[in-house]
Write a protein that holds these residues in place. Structure first.
Motif, PDB file in Angstrom:
ATOM      1  N   GLY A 143      -4.438  -3.339  -0.323  1.00  0.00           N
ATOM      2  CA  GLY A 143      -4.103  -1.352  -0.403  1.00  0.00           C
ATOM      3  C   GLY A 143      -4.421  -1.058  -2.008  1.00  0.00           C
ATOM      4  O   GLY A 143      -3.940  -1.781  -2.956  1.00  0.00           O
ATOM      5  N   GLU A 144      -3.465  -0.267  -1.483  1.00  0.00           N
ATOM      6  CA  GLU A 144      -3.658   0.715  -2.710  1.00  0.00           C
ATOM      7  C   GLU A 144      -1.985   0.645  -3.285  1.00  0.00           C
ATOM      8  O   GLU A 144      -1.207   1.240  -3.376  1.00  0.00           O
TER       9      GLU A 144
ATOM     10  N   TYR B  71      -3.808   3.542  11.454  1.00  0.00           N
ATOM     11  CA  TYR B  71      -4.121   2.860  12.081  1.00  0.00           C
ATOM     12  C   TYR B  71      -4.190   1.094  11.599  1.00  0.00           C
ATOM     13  O   TYR B  71      -4.114  -0.025  12.387  1.00  0.00           O
ATOM     14  N   CYS B  72      -3.676   0.769  10.428  1.00  0.00           N
ATOM     15  CA  CYS B  72      -3.330  -0.010   9.796  1.00  0.00           C
ATOM     16  C   CYS B  72      -1.864  -1.051   9.211  1.00  0.00           C
ATOM     17  O   CYS B  72      -0.756  -0.181   8.826  1.00  0.00           O
TER      18      CYS B  72
ATOM     19  N   CYS C 225       1.078  -0.868   0.351  1.00  0.00           N
ATOM     20  CA  CYS C 225      -0.366   0.269   0.077  1.00  0.00           C
ATOM     21  C   CYS C 225       1.042   0.938  -0.078  1.00  0.00           C
ATOM     22  O   CYS C 225       1.995   1.017   0.691  1.00  0.00           O
TER      23      CYS C 225
ATOM     24  N   LEU D 277      -0.556  -2.760   6.890  1.00  0.00           N
ATOM     25  CA  LEU D 277      -0.473  -2.343   5.557  1.00  0.00           C
ATOM     26  C   LEU D 277       0.385  -1.352   5.838  1.00  0.00           C
ATOM     27  O   LEU D 277       0.581  -1.137   4.069  1.00  0.00           O
ATOM     28  N   ARG D 278       0.285   0.184   6.254  1.00  0.00           N
ATOM     29  CA  ARG D 278       0.755   1.586   5.547  1.00  0.00           C
ATOM     30  C   ARG D 278       2.029   0.813   5.493  1.00  0.00           C
ATOM     31  O   ARG D 278       3.161   0.069   5.732  1.00  0.00           O
TER      32      ARG D 278
ATOM     33  N   ASN E 269      -0.231   4.263   1.251  1.00  0.00           N
ATOM     34  CA  ASN E 269      -0.988   5.301   1.795  1.00  0.00           C
ATOM     35  C   ASN E 269      -0.322   4.911   3.127  1.00  0.00           C
ATOM     36  O   ASN E 269       0.063   3.537   3.754  1.00  0.00           O
TER      37      ASN E 269
ATOM     38  N   CYS F 132      -1.978   5.238   6.778  1.00  0.00           N
ATOM     39  CA  CYS F 132      -2.693   5.542   7.232  1.00  0.00           C
ATOM     40  C   CYS F 132      -2.382   4.931   8.620  1.00  0.00           C
ATOM     41  O   CYS F 132      -2.748   3.634   9.178  1.00  0.00           O
TER      42      CYS F 132
HETATM   43 FE1  SF4 Z   1      -5.210   2.715   4.214  1.00  0.00          FE
HETATM   44 FE2  SF4 Z   1      -6.167   0.835   3.333  1.00  0.00          FE
HETATM   45 FE3  SF4 Z   1      -3.343   1.280   3.014  1.00  0.00          FE
HETATM   46 FE4  SF4 Z   1      -4.348   0.439   5.107  1.00  0.00          FE
HETATM   47  S1  SF4 Z   1      -4.579  -0.428   3.208  1.00  0.00           S
HETATM   48  S2  SF4 Z   1      -2.594   2.144   4.131  1.00  0.00           S
HETATM   49  S3  SF4 Z   1      -6.392   1.289   4.714  1.00  0.00           S
HETATM   50  S4  SF4 Z   1      -5.527   2.829   2.511  1.00  0.00           S
END
Ligand code: SF4
Ligand code: 5AD
Length: 336
Positions: free
Chosen positions: A99-100, A59-60, A53, A62-63, A55, A57
């Motif tokens: 993830g993105e 909380y996640c 991913c 996978l960040r 991103n 975030c």
């Molecule tokens: Fe954010 Fe989704 Fe990437 Fe997790 S998988 S960091 S929630 S965008």
């Protein structure tokens, strides 16, 4: 509409203020769900296509900033093999979630989606791969994708800022959701319950935003910390409050497809049944190839066995029959 502007907001806030399980609320919600969906529960085969991913975030697990995360992405063949197995097990919806991952170009995903639709024409394809350009959403829809899941996470700007880095914006998230609707997808949104700094008013705003969006699917689940994130030392969200909210959402959105989510069952397996008897009508067993399944770690202790697994479809059907529902092998489109 912002919280506080609607005269019913304080009543809603009062209902949300208690985090106890409410049997009466649950049975009202169940009778509404039975009027629209009878005793049917829809099964979705979840295929976690990439743990990369871009991103961050807070909380996640996978960040991008989590250097300890184990990363993988599935090839087209691996995705199609998972669909074949799912189809044989009776699934008629595949949810491609990830993830993105910038590696997943429009042409790659379009090719995968159109191949699935060609091989399994009676199956629905749901995508859950984050924020993309309008043109990308349109191309994926034209390739055959039926549905798109994109939780708004929190509808309050100040709260959104506490959960996400500057590079992300609630406005863009909302624009994506309205674009998906305009294009013609069945759209799913939702939020985490008990995410850090969340207030009762934030939850009221989440419900009001959902009313404005009017999604076909609504997914909510308790926040569960992941040790390698900035929120690693926060507590889990309340499962009972999540189930209470499932009932409220069922009453407000009688037609909605509402899953009993993995995060609920991760807190305690019994929550899956509790969610189903309280208004939920979907479950999403995992079809991700076993060799990578443990690597898709959004939060710690995520369930990856027992009733969470698509291979356990017979046990899932028995569990549903046991509590008075019926697993159906159909696409399970929204009835609105
Ligand atoms: Fe954010 Fe989704 Fe990437 Fe997790 S998988 S960091 S929630 S965008
Ligand atoms: N706890 C619970 N849910 C989470 N998600 C991401 N991180 C967590 C967490 N720590 C949810 C988000 C996202 C979905 C795929 O998983 O709501 O949209």
């Amino acid at each position: 509409m912002a919280a506080g502007k609607n005269p019913c907001d304080s009543a809603l806030a009062a209902i949300v203020s208690s985090s106890d399980y409410d049997g009466e609320l649950a049975s009202c919600a169940d009778s509404v769900r039975r009027k629209v969906y009878s005793d049917e529960v829809y099964l979705r085969g979840l295929i976690e296509i990439s743990s990369y991913c871009r991103n961050n975030c807070f909380y996640c697990g996978l960040r991008a900033g989590n250097a300890k995360a184990l990363r993988y992405r599935l090839s087209k063949d691996e995705i199609l093999t998972a669909c074949k197995e799912g189809c044989e097990l009776g699934f008629r919806t595949f949810v491609l979630q990830g993830g993105e991952d910038p590696y997943f170009s429009d042409s790659f995903i379009c090719d995968v989606v159109s191949s699935i639709k060609r091989l399994y024409p009676d199956c629905a394809v749901t995508l859950s791969i984050g924020e993309r350009e309008y043109s990308s959403y349109k191309a994926l829809f034209d390739a055959g994708a039926d549905r798109y899941l994109l939780r708004h996470e929190t509808a309050d700007d100040a709260h959104y800022r506490k959960l996400h880095p500057e590079s992300m914006s609630l406005q863009n998230r909302k624009e994506c959701l309205f674009a998906l609707k305009e294009i013609g997808y069945q759209v799913g949104s939702g939020f985490m319950v008990g995410s850090p700094y969340q207030t009762v008013e934030n939850i009221v705003s989440d419900i009001r935003f959902l009313q404005e969006l009017s999604p076909d699917m609504i997914g909510i689940g308790p926040f569960i910390p992941h040790r390698n994130t900035p929120f690693g030392s926060f507590s889990c969200g309340s499962a009972d409050l999540t189930i209470r909210l499932i009932s409220i959402l069922r009453l407000l959105f009688p037609y909605a497809l509402i899953p009993a989510t993995t995060s609920l069952a991760t807190i305690a397996e019994e929550n899956r049944k509790k969610a189903l008897i309280s208004g939920a009508n979907v479950i999403m067993p995992n079809l991700t190839p076993l060799k990578v399944r443990k690597k898709y770690e959004i939060y710690n202790r995520k369930l990856s066995s027992s009733l969470e697994s698509a291979q356990a479809v017979e046990s899932i059907k028995a569990m549903l029959a046991d509590i008075g529902y019926r697993a159906v092998s159909s696409r399970g489109d929204v009835k609105r």
